[in-house]
Design an enzyme around this catalytic site. Structure first.
Site, PDB file in Angstrom:
ATOM      1  N   ASP A  65     -27.640 -38.672   0.714  1.00 12.04           N
ATOM      2  CA  ASP A  65     -26.490 -39.431   0.218  1.00 12.04           C
ATOM      3  C   ASP A  65     -26.785 -40.277  -1.015  1.00 12.04           C
ATOM      4  OD1 ASP A  65     -24.498 -38.666   2.118  1.00 12.04           O
ATOM      5  OD2 ASP A  65     -25.740 -39.675   3.595  1.00 12.04           O
ATOM      6  N   HIS A  75     -34.050 -41.795   6.983  1.00 14.39           N
ATOM      7  CA  HIS A  75     -33.510 -40.632   7.676  1.00 14.39           C
ATOM      8  C   HIS A  75     -34.102 -40.537   9.072  1.00 14.39           C
ATOM      9  CE1 HIS A  75     -32.231 -36.538   8.475  1.00 14.39           C
ATOM     10  NE2 HIS A  75     -31.342 -36.731   7.515  1.00 14.39           N
ATOM     11  N   HIS A  91     -23.436 -41.567   9.050  1.00 13.03           N
ATOM     12  CA  HIS A  91     -23.585 -40.108   8.883  1.00 13.03           C
ATOM     13  C   HIS A  91     -22.971 -39.757   7.521  1.00 13.03           C
ATOM     14  CE1 HIS A  91     -23.983 -35.973   9.730  1.00 13.03           C
ATOM     15  NE2 HIS A  91     -23.080 -35.794  10.693  1.00 13.03           N
TER      16      HIS A  91
HETATM   17  N1  COA Z   1     -32.350 -49.861   4.810  1.00 10.79           N
HETATM   18  C1  COA Z   1     -33.118 -50.851   5.314  1.00 10.79           C
HETATM   19  N2  COA Z   1     -33.858 -50.685   6.425  1.00 10.79           N
HETATM   20  C2  COA Z   1     -33.831 -49.496   7.000  1.00 10.79           C
HETATM   21  C3  COA Z   1     -33.071 -48.431   6.522  1.00 10.79           C
HETATM   22  C4  COA Z   1     -32.303 -48.661   5.380  1.00 10.79           C
HETATM   23  N3  COA Z   1     -31.547 -47.697   4.870  1.00 10.79           N
HETATM   24  N4  COA Z   1     -33.240 -47.349   7.316  1.00 10.79           N
HETATM   25  C5  COA Z   1     -34.076 -47.726   8.267  1.00 10.79           C
HETATM   26  N5  COA Z   1     -34.438 -49.010   8.093  1.00 10.79           N
HETATM   27  C6  COA Z   1     -35.341 -49.812   8.931  1.00 10.79           C
HETATM   28  C7  COA Z   1     -34.595 -50.292  10.156  1.00 10.79           C
HETATM   29  O1  COA Z   1     -33.998 -51.540   9.960  1.00 10.79           O
HETATM   30  C8  COA Z   1     -35.702 -50.321  11.174  1.00 10.79           C
HETATM   31  O2  COA Z   1     -36.425 -51.500  11.034  1.00 10.79           O
HETATM   32  P1  COA Z   1     -36.962 -52.278  12.340  1.00 10.79           P
HETATM   33  O3  COA Z   1     -37.943 -51.341  12.966  1.00 10.79           O
HETATM   34  O4  COA Z   1     -37.594 -53.518  11.774  1.00 10.79           O
HETATM   35  O5  COA Z   1     -35.775 -52.536  13.195  1.00 10.79           O
HETATM   36  C9  COA Z   1     -36.596 -49.172  10.764  1.00 10.79           C
HETATM   37  O6  COA Z   1     -36.361 -48.956   9.381  1.00 10.79           O
HETATM   38  C10 COA Z   1     -36.307 -47.911  11.529  1.00 10.79           C
HETATM   39  O7  COA Z   1     -34.901 -47.739  11.574  1.00 10.79           O
HETATM   40  P2  COA Z   1     -34.169 -46.735  12.558  1.00 10.79           P
HETATM   41  O8  COA Z   1     -32.689 -46.940  12.536  1.00 10.79           O
HETATM   42  O9  COA Z   1     -34.846 -46.758  13.886  1.00 10.79           O
HETATM   43  O10 COA Z   1     -34.577 -45.418  11.877  1.00 10.79           O
HETATM   44  P3  COA Z   1     -33.868 -44.121  11.993  1.00 10.79           P
HETATM   45  O11 COA Z   1     -34.850 -43.167  11.505  1.00 10.79           O
HETATM   46  O12 COA Z   1     -33.281 -43.867  13.311  1.00 10.79           O
HETATM   47  O13 COA Z   1     -32.638 -44.346  10.983  1.00 10.79           O
HETATM   48  C11 COA Z   1     -30.803 -43.933   9.655  1.00 10.79           C
HETATM   49  C12 COA Z   1     -32.030 -43.352  10.319  1.00 10.79           C
HETATM   50  C13 COA Z   1     -30.211 -42.862   8.760  1.00 10.79           C
HETATM   51  C14 COA Z   1     -29.748 -44.328  10.716  1.00 10.79           C
HETATM   52  C15 COA Z   1     -31.202 -45.193   8.840  1.00 10.79           C
HETATM   53  O14 COA Z   1     -32.255 -44.895   7.959  1.00 10.79           O
HETATM   54  C16 COA Z   1     -30.031 -45.788   8.101  1.00 10.79           C
HETATM   55  O15 COA Z   1     -29.248 -46.564   8.697  1.00 10.79           O
HETATM   56  N6  COA Z   1     -29.877 -45.461   6.783  1.00 10.79           N
HETATM   57  C17 COA Z   1     -28.763 -45.928   6.013  1.00 10.79           C
HETATM   58  C18 COA Z   1     -27.536 -45.084   6.299  1.00 10.79           C
HETATM   59  C19 COA Z   1     -27.607 -43.734   5.629  1.00 10.79           C
HETATM   60  O16 COA Z   1     -27.976 -43.598   4.479  1.00 10.79           O
HETATM   61  N7  COA Z   1     -27.198 -42.708   6.402  1.00 10.79           N
HETATM   62  C20 COA Z   1     -27.177 -41.347   5.945  1.00 10.79           C
HETATM   63  C21 COA Z   1     -28.171 -40.505   6.676  1.00 10.79           C
HETATM   64  S1  COA Z   1     -28.308 -38.894   6.013  1.00 10.79           S
END
Ligand code: COA
Length: 404
Positions: free
Chosen positions: A328, A272, A233
């Site tokens: 971010d 996201h 987050h």
């Molecule tokens: N880098 C690499 N792969 C990523 C990724 C990232 N930043 N974000 C998502 N993915 C991939 C996941 O590994 C997943 O792959 P899979 O289907 O093969 O397992 C797929 O994309 C979907 O990921 P998921 O976690 O289900 O998507 P989400 O929409 O729930 O995730 C976040 C949202 C923010 C948790 C995720 O994008 C993330 O961890 N980002 C990095 C942390 C970050 O910047 N957080 C700040 C948010 S404002």
């Protein structure tokens, strides 16, 4: 009764929840914020964030979030004046800050000081008016706590607030001891507008969940700060800057990203949970980062852009999916070039998000949106041991065997 329980129990036992992480589950109505994740739009109380960053400032945006519409000149003057007046913390809170280990994590420091402020609350009762006053106090005092802490932990004199500066400019001044020029103050002001609110993200949901129990605003906001501290987050922009410092130069970015992705690691600042396109905040921050790189001659904008491009390309190639920068990615380098210590990136998120959190606490408590909110109480699917109708047999401690 046992039979009924058993039937239900075994039913639940066989399934796994489909609602992991509450994705797309609607839990309340809100009038505060709308996100269109498909078209990349973010709206505060009906106003597009892209319009607010051009025409508004943090004080007006905070006032908008806490009320139902943009303030009149008189209301805004009064609101800004009250924010300025509240730029202080109780003497004992300052003393307690001085007693903390200098190595304490700033998020832990701000979270515990916000809880502590409850003990000095001057408001009586829990009505809307009292909570509005608490909101102004918290929005004003969170930056004071952070700037005091920065000065204390680095062994420097605390800088008293300046009533001539706005919310953004004063914070930078108290942090560094230097009055920012108007361009720097405005860049930071825009950052605060962009981070002020984002609907039911993890920290806001934490605040609303706590407020739904009728706990007070300080408890709700300190819970929100705890949620914000996690790297998925608010902690992500700290991780982004760590990544940029490791990469060091633009030409090293490609290999660095490819290696991380090959190991199945996530690239911080990308992706996201709601936006499936460009996060509109990232677009504004990208430009701010570019401007600051130009102004300071630092390389961080170009390296970040490379990270963005390579991650997008690789995700497309390897997973066939699109990924976009989130708030971010470019806020990390923007804050770094503003001279803000990296571990204050997440606390700064709290400086701004205090406006959104407190607006949500008020909405949760006073049911400004209908239907009336109620105590949050989701259900979990039990997938643990099942050992018969009355559960596992209790084995006395002396007869328990170490699992092999
Ligand atoms: N880098 C690499 N792969 C990523 C990724 C990232 N930043 N974000 C998502 N993915 C991939 C996941 O590994 C997943 O792959 P899979 O289907 O093969 O397992 C797929 O994309 C979907 O990921 P998921 O976690 O289900 O998507 P989400 O929409 O729930 O995730 C976040 C949202 C923010 C948790 C995720 O994008 C993330 O961890 N980002 C990095 C942390 C970050 O910047 N957080 C700040 C948010 S404002």
């Amino acid at each position: 009764m046992t039979e009924l329980f058993n039937t239900h129990f075994s039913q639940y036992h066989k399934v796994q929840t489909k609602n992991i992480g509450l994705r797309n589950i609607e839990v309340a109505d809100t009038k505060i914020c709308a996100i269109d994740g498909i078209n990349g739009k973010l709206i505060y109380r009906g106003y597009d964030i892209l319009d607010l960053v051009k025409k508004s400032n943090f004080e007006e945006t905070a006032c908008l979030l806490l009320n139902d519409d943009l303030p009149t000149e008189k209301i805004l003057d009064d609101f800004s004046h009250r924010l300025t007046e509240a730029r202080n913390i109780p003497e004992d809170v300052e003393k307690n800050l001085k007693n903390l280990p200098k190595t304490a994590n700033p998020m832990d420091v701000v979270q515990s000081r916000v809880s502590e402020l409850a003990a000095y609350d001057k408001e009586k009762g829990d009505d809307r008016h009292a909570n509005y006053n608490r909101a102004i106090d918290l929005i004003s005092k969170i930056p004071i706590i952070i700037s005091y802490w920065e000065r204390i932990r680095t062994g420097k004199e605390i800088i008293p607030p300046s009533s001539n500066l706005g919310h953004a400019g004063n914070f930078l001044y108290m942090l560094t001891g230097k009055e920012p020029d108007s361009e720097i103050a405005r860049i930071f002001d825009i950052c605060l507008i962009l981070h002020a609110e984002h609907s039911f993200n993890a920290s806001t949901f934490a605040a609303r969940e706590v407020a739904s129990t009728r706990a007070h605003m300080y408890a709700a906001v300190s819970a929100a700060i705890g949620a914000l501290s996690g790297e998925l987050h608010g902690g992500a922009n700290f991780q982004v800057m760590k990544m940029l410092l490791e990469i060091q130069t633009e030409d090293r970015a490609e290999q660095w990203i490819k290696e991380k992705l090959a190991k199945g690691e996530r690239i911080m600042g990308m992706g996201h949970a709601v936006y499936k396109t460009f996060d509109p905040r990232a677009e504004v921050l990208r430009e701010l980062s570019r401007r600051l790189s130009e102004k300071t001659g630092q390389p961080w904008y170009k390296i970040t852009k490379k990270v963005e491009d390579i991650t997008e390309e690789e995700m497309k190639k390897v997973k066939g999916s699109d990924i976009f920068p989130n708030v971010d990615l470019y806020s990390a380098s923007t804050y770094y070039m503003l001279g803000i210590p990296m571990d204050l990136n997440t606390p700064i998120f709290a400086v701004s998000r205090a406006a959104g959190w407190t607006a949500h606490v008020i909405e949760e408590k006073f049911a400004e949106a209908q239907p009336k909110p109620m105590l949050y109480r989701p259900k979990a699917v039990y997938v643990g041991k099942y050992c018969g109708p009355s559960g596992c047999e209790y084995v006395p401690i002396e007869k328990r065997v170490t699992p092999s």
